[in-house]
Design a protein around this motif. Structure first.
Motif, PDB file in Angstrom:
ATOM      1  N   GLY B 109       0.833  -1.201   0.000  1.00 23.77           N
ATOM      2  CA  GLY B 109       0.000   0.000   0.000  1.00 23.77           C
ATOM      3  C   GLY B 109       0.862   1.243   0.000  1.00 23.77           C
ATOM      4  N   TYR B 110       0.350   2.305  -0.589  1.00 25.76           N
ATOM      5  CA  TYR B 110       1.068   3.586  -0.610  1.00 25.76           C
ATOM      6  C   TYR B 110       0.140   4.697  -0.154  1.00 25.76           C
ATOM      7  N   ILE B 111       0.709   5.613   0.618  1.00 30.30           N
ATOM      8  CA  ILE B 111      -0.020   6.847   0.916  1.00 30.30           C
ATOM      9  C   ILE B 111       0.614   7.933   0.054  1.00 30.30           C
ATOM     10  N   TYR B 112      -0.173   8.548  -0.816  1.00 30.45           N
ATOM     11  CA  TYR B 112       0.355   9.679  -1.589  1.00 30.45           C
ATOM     12  C   TYR B 112      -0.006  10.942  -0.827  1.00 30.45           C
ATOM     13  N   LEU B 113       0.985  11.492  -0.128  1.00 29.05           N
ATOM     14  CA  LEU B 113       0.764  12.637   0.751  1.00 29.05           C
ATOM     15  C   LEU B 113       1.217  13.917   0.063  1.00 29.05           C
ATOM     16  N   ARG B 114       0.351  14.907  -0.007  1.00 26.47           N
ATOM     17  CA  ARG B 114       0.752  16.142  -0.683  1.00 26.47           C
ATOM     18  C   ARG B 114       1.924  16.797   0.040  1.00 26.47           C
ATOM     19  N   GLY B 115       2.800  17.435  -0.736  1.00 22.31           N
ATOM     20  CA  GLY B 115       4.010  18.041  -0.182  1.00 22.31           C
ATOM     21  C   GLY B 115       3.723  19.109   0.858  1.00 22.31           C
ATOM     22  N   GLU B 116       2.546  19.726   0.754  1.00 24.45           N
ATOM     23  CA  GLU B 116       2.162  20.763   1.709  1.00 24.45           C
ATOM     24  C   GLU B 116       1.973  20.180   3.108  1.00 24.45           C
ATOM     25  N   TYR B 117       1.817  18.850   3.183  1.00 20.05           N
ATOM     26  CA  TYR B 117       1.612  18.187   4.472  1.00 20.05           C
ATOM     27  C   TYR B 117       2.865  17.417   4.922  1.00 20.05           C
ATOM     28  N   ASN B 118       4.021  17.834   4.452  1.00 20.08           N
ATOM     29  CA  ASN B 118       5.238  17.101   4.807  1.00 20.08           C
ATOM     30  C   ASN B 118       5.500  17.042   6.310  1.00 20.08           C
ATOM     31  N   PHE B 119       4.946  18.022   7.026  1.00 21.32           N
ATOM     32  CA  PHE B 119       5.137  18.002   8.487  1.00 21.32           C
ATOM     33  C   PHE B 119       4.458  16.797   9.125  1.00 21.32           C
ATOM     34  N   LEU B 120       3.600  16.116   8.379  1.00 26.59           N
ATOM     35  CA  LEU B 120       2.948  14.909   8.907  1.00 26.59           C
ATOM     36  C   LEU B 120       3.802  13.658   8.749  1.00 26.59           C
ATOM     37  N   LEU B 121       4.907  13.787   8.003  1.00 31.21           N
ATOM     38  CA  LEU B 121       5.712  12.587   7.716  1.00 31.21           C
ATOM     39  C   LEU B 121       6.239  11.886   8.973  1.00 31.21           C
ATOM     40  N   PRO B 122       6.901  12.608   9.909  1.00 28.54           N
ATOM     41  CA  PRO B 122       7.434  11.883  11.076  1.00 28.54           C
ATOM     42  C   PRO B 122       6.370  11.113  11.873  1.00 28.54           C
ATOM     43  N   PRO B 123       5.238  11.761  12.252  1.00 29.39           N
ATOM     44  CA  PRO B 123       4.242  10.964  12.982  1.00 29.39           C
ATOM     45  C   PRO B 123       3.658   9.814  12.154  1.00 29.39           C
ATOM     46  N   LEU B 124       3.540  10.022  10.836  1.00 26.15           N
ATOM     47  CA  LEU B 124       2.992   8.944  10.006  1.00 26.15           C
ATOM     48  C   LEU B 124       3.944   7.758   9.932  1.00 26.15           C
ATOM     49  N   TYR B 125       5.235   8.058   9.749  1.00 29.29           N
ATOM     50  CA  TYR B 125       6.214   6.959   9.707  1.00 29.29           C
ATOM     51  C   TYR B 125       6.182   6.163  11.007  1.00 29.29           C
ATOM     52  N   LYS B 126       6.025   6.877  12.120  1.00 28.05           N
ATOM     53  CA  LYS B 126       5.969   6.206  13.419  1.00 28.05           C
ATOM     54  C   LYS B 126       4.742   5.288  13.484  1.00 28.05           C
ATOM     55  N   ALA B 127       3.601   5.842  13.059  1.00 30.18           N
ATOM     56  CA  ALA B 127       2.368   5.044  13.078  1.00 30.18           C
ATOM     57  C   ALA B 127       2.495   3.818  12.168  1.00 30.18           C
ATOM     58  N   ILE B 128       3.148   3.999  11.020  1.00 29.01           N
ATOM     59  CA  ILE B 128       3.308   2.883  10.075  1.00 29.01           C
ATOM     60  C   ILE B 128       4.197   1.796  10.676  1.00 29.01           C
ATOM     61  N   ASP B 129       5.296   2.210  11.329  1.00 28.55           N
ATOM     62  CA  ASP B 129       6.191   1.237  11.961  1.00 28.55           C
ATOM     63  C   ASP B 129       5.452   0.389  12.986  1.00 28.55           C
ATOM     64  N   GLU B 130       4.698   1.067  13.836  1.00 29.94           N
ATOM     65  CA  GLU B 130       3.935   0.335  14.865  1.00 29.94           C
ATOM     66  C   GLU B 130       2.928  -0.611  14.214  1.00 29.94           C
ATOM     67  N   PHE B 131       2.280  -0.120  13.187  1.00 31.65           N
ATOM     68  CA  PHE B 131       1.245  -0.911  12.511  1.00 31.65           C
ATOM     69  C   PHE B 131       1.855  -2.149  11.853  1.00 31.65           C
ATOM     70  N   HIS B 132       3.015  -1.964  11.219  1.00 32.19           N
ATOM     71  CA  HIS B 132       3.694  -3.101  10.584  1.00 32.19           C
ATOM     72  C   HIS B 132       3.997  -4.200  11.599  1.00 32.19           C
ATOM     73  N   GLN B 133       4.451  -3.779  12.779  1.00 34.70           N
ATOM     74  CA  GLN B 133       4.774  -4.786  13.803  1.00 34.70           C
ATOM     75  C   GLN B 133       3.529  -5.568  14.221  1.00 34.70           C
ATOM     76  N   LYS B 134       2.436  -4.825  14.367  1.00 32.19           N
ATOM     77  CA  LYS B 134       1.182  -5.480  14.769  1.00 32.19           C
ATOM     78  C   LYS B 134       0.713  -6.465  13.678  1.00 32.19           C
ATOM     79  N   LEU B 135       0.844  -6.031  12.425  1.00 27.44           N
ATOM     80  CA  LEU B 135       0.408  -6.896  11.322  1.00 27.44           C
ATOM     81  C   LEU B 135       1.233  -8.183  11.288  1.00 27.44           C
ATOM     82  N   LYS B 136       2.511  -8.020  11.593  1.00 27.85           N
ATOM     83  CA  LYS B 136       3.402  -9.183  11.601  1.00 27.85           C
ATOM     84  C   LYS B 136       2.897 -10.212  12.606  1.00 27.85           C
ATOM     85  N   LYS B 137       2.520  -9.717  13.795  1.00 26.90           N
ATOM     86  CA  LYS B 137       1.998 -10.602  14.840  1.00 26.90           C
ATOM     87  C   LYS B 137       0.709 -11.279  14.388  1.00 26.90           C
TER      88      LYS B 137
END
Lengths: 155, 385
Positions: B109-137
């Protein structure tokens, strides 16, 4: 190897050399160099095995991928309707007076560029501006003076 | 007012998104797709394609790889709800993507995030990392990545978005083939708006009935509205669909509302006389959420001028009707305002805008006539004098 070429190579190693890596690489170069120089675009074309025209054609499509030199801090004031209604012109005037540059210009010390942008997605909290990736909603001439002063001190 | 607009909390309410996924994974994907079809959920980005059908089409394709794309290129003037959803409940968006992946058979899956919202990248990456771990389980193979935009409104159009992801100019493709058969990298792809994915997840939790009971026949459920302009209460509200503009203005107007732009720069301008008869929804005026209110102190000429300037700058330039049409409409109203052209020139411009609706390649050029004709028809005198 020049600094730009090294940067491009490093980014190509990181993202890969497929065409899908072009956008992330262009974005990284703009982040670090403030714009895409001819040299940078040629280097990217070489790394990704594309024509330089193709790289320029792609880059020039996107507002945020500048192909002219910009300052270290790019200020983009939203100009779309609600921000217009809520006083973006006054914001631009304030910044323009402070930095002694007009819209579209860059300070001689290459520190600031002042631009307008289309809707930044903060219509309920306009006027709004971006300084690089940082967002500043609900700004007033007073607030904006304070914010720009902080950046002036930052060096 | 006869009926209070019902506020809903499906999108922003906290849920156990992993438990919902877990329960969904125990059901067959056909069952879930049928639920989504049955719920009547239509895409919340603006175009309103039935979500369940899109998933079904993508599911029915045979391919070695399929993709889920979350369209977070929220560029429509007056829309800011997706940013808020991604800020407040990113985990629900990610779970919605995983649910779509399960249904159509995609592992990426891909999230296409507009460049104007780049400030959302750090929290989103964090949420994705956590989510990936949960999916693995949970033993579910699904990977989410983010692609950043770089300031191009047209990239919200799904085929332009995929062009951009593939490293090219964001120029819309011809349709067909539709993305569900040939999308990202030529593979079957389901492109869904941020809000749509969260609704799909909630339908996965509650079944279709509760959602279906809200709204009207063509516009089921609720919708997140972005309210801005001349209003004492600007902000983001999830409301049941099916209200009239009169009800809306009663709730959000400042008592002096003369017009509401429904659906942003590509939407329609409704004047006060039509508030009562205008339904907000697919049987009336649809919106991706953008609701801009204007009171009598505003010049409708300036508003139209702003919209046309926006469209003229954001037109990708690929097809002539849109590229030249936007320029000529903008120049045309300026000429009429200055008296260089007679008022009757507006009729010529409206013919041009009708041509754009028919001949433009994508939704951008096709929808420029919406604000143009509705503002000219409702506020002709303000454009001329």
């Amino acid at each position: 190897m020049t600094k730009i070429k090294e940067l491009v190579k490093e980014q190509a190693e990181k993202h890969g050399r497929a065409r899908t890596s072009l956008m992330p690489i262009l974005q990284e170069v703009v982040r670090s160099e403030n714009y895409l120089s001819e040299e940078a675009m040629e280097a990217i074309a070489e790394e990704l095995d594309l024509s330089t025209a193709d790289v320029f054609g792609t880059a020039s499509f996107y507002t945020f991928l500048d192909t002219v030199p910009r300052g270290k801090y790019v200020i983009r004031v939203c100009k779309t309707i609600t921000c217009h209604m809520k006083g973006k012109d006054e914001i631009i005037r304030t910044i323009s007076d402070m930095l002694k540059i007009k819209l579209g210009e860059t300070t001689t010390d290459k520190k600031f560029s002042l631009l307008q942008a289309n809707c930044l997605g903060w219509c309920h909290k306009g006027p709004v501006m971006l300084i690089n990736d940082e967002v500043y909603p609900e700004i007033t001439p007073e607030k904006v003076t304070e914010i720009v002063n902080q950046y002036l001190k930052k060096g | 007012m006869e009926k209070q607009i019902k506020k809903v909390d499906l999108i922003f309410g906290k849920v156990d998104h992993l438990a919902i996924l877990d329960a969904c994974f125990k059901r067959t994907r056909d069952e879930i797709i049928l639920d989504v079809i049955d719920s009547g959920l239509r895409g919340r980005g603006g175009a309103g394609f039935p979500t369940g059908l899109k998933w079904k089409f993508a599911k029915n394709e045979e391919a070695d790889q399929k993709y889920v794309i979350c369209n977070a290129d929220e560029g429509e003037p007056g829309t800011f709800k997706d940013r808020e959803i991604l800020t407040q409940v990113p985990e629900k968006v990610l779970a919605g993507m995983a649910l779509c992946g399960y249904c159509i058979g995609a592992s990426e899956g891909y999230i296409y995030l507009r460049g104007e919202y780049n400030f959302l990248l750090p929290p989103l990456y964090k949420a994705i990392d956590e989510f990936h771990q949960k999916l693995k389980k949970m033993n579910f193979d699904f990977t989410i990545r983010i692609c950043s935009g770089s300031g191009a409104y047209v990239c919200g159009e799904e085929t332009a978005l995929m062009e951009s992801m593939e490293g090219r100019r964001g120029e819309p493709r011809n349709k067909p083939p539709f993305p569900t058969s040939e999308g990202f990298l030529g593979k079957p792809t389901s492109v869904n708006n941020v809000e749509t994915l969260v609704f799909a997840l909630m339908i996965g939790q509650e079944g279709p009935t509760k959602f279906k009971e809200m709204g009207t026949f063509d516009s089921r459920g609720s919708k997140v509205f972005s309210v801005s302009g001349d209003t004492p209460n600007p902000g983001i509200y999830e409301l049941e669909l099916g209200m009239t503009l009169e009800q809306f203005v009663e709730e959000f107007g400042d008592g002096d509302t003369k017009a509401v732009q429904v659906g942003g720069a590509s939407g329609f301008c409704v004047s006060r006389k039509d508030f009562k008869s205008t339904l907000i929804g697919f049987e009336g005026i649809p919106t991706g959420g953008s609701m801009m209110l204007f009171n009598s102190s505003r010049s409708m000429y300036n508003i139209l001028n702003d919209y046309l300037e926006f469209m003229e700058e954001e037109s990708c330039g690929q097809c002539t009707p849109c590229r030249v049409g936007c320029q000529q409409l903008l120049k045309g109203i300026e000429a009429v305002k200055k008296g260089i052209k007679p008022p009757s020139y507006l009729e010529d411009l409206q013919k041009l805008s009708d041509t754009m609706r028919i001949a433009s390649k994508c939704g951008l050029g096709q929808s420029v006539p919406n604000p143009f004709n509705s503002i000219i028809n409702n506020f002709r005198e303000e454009i001329i004098y």
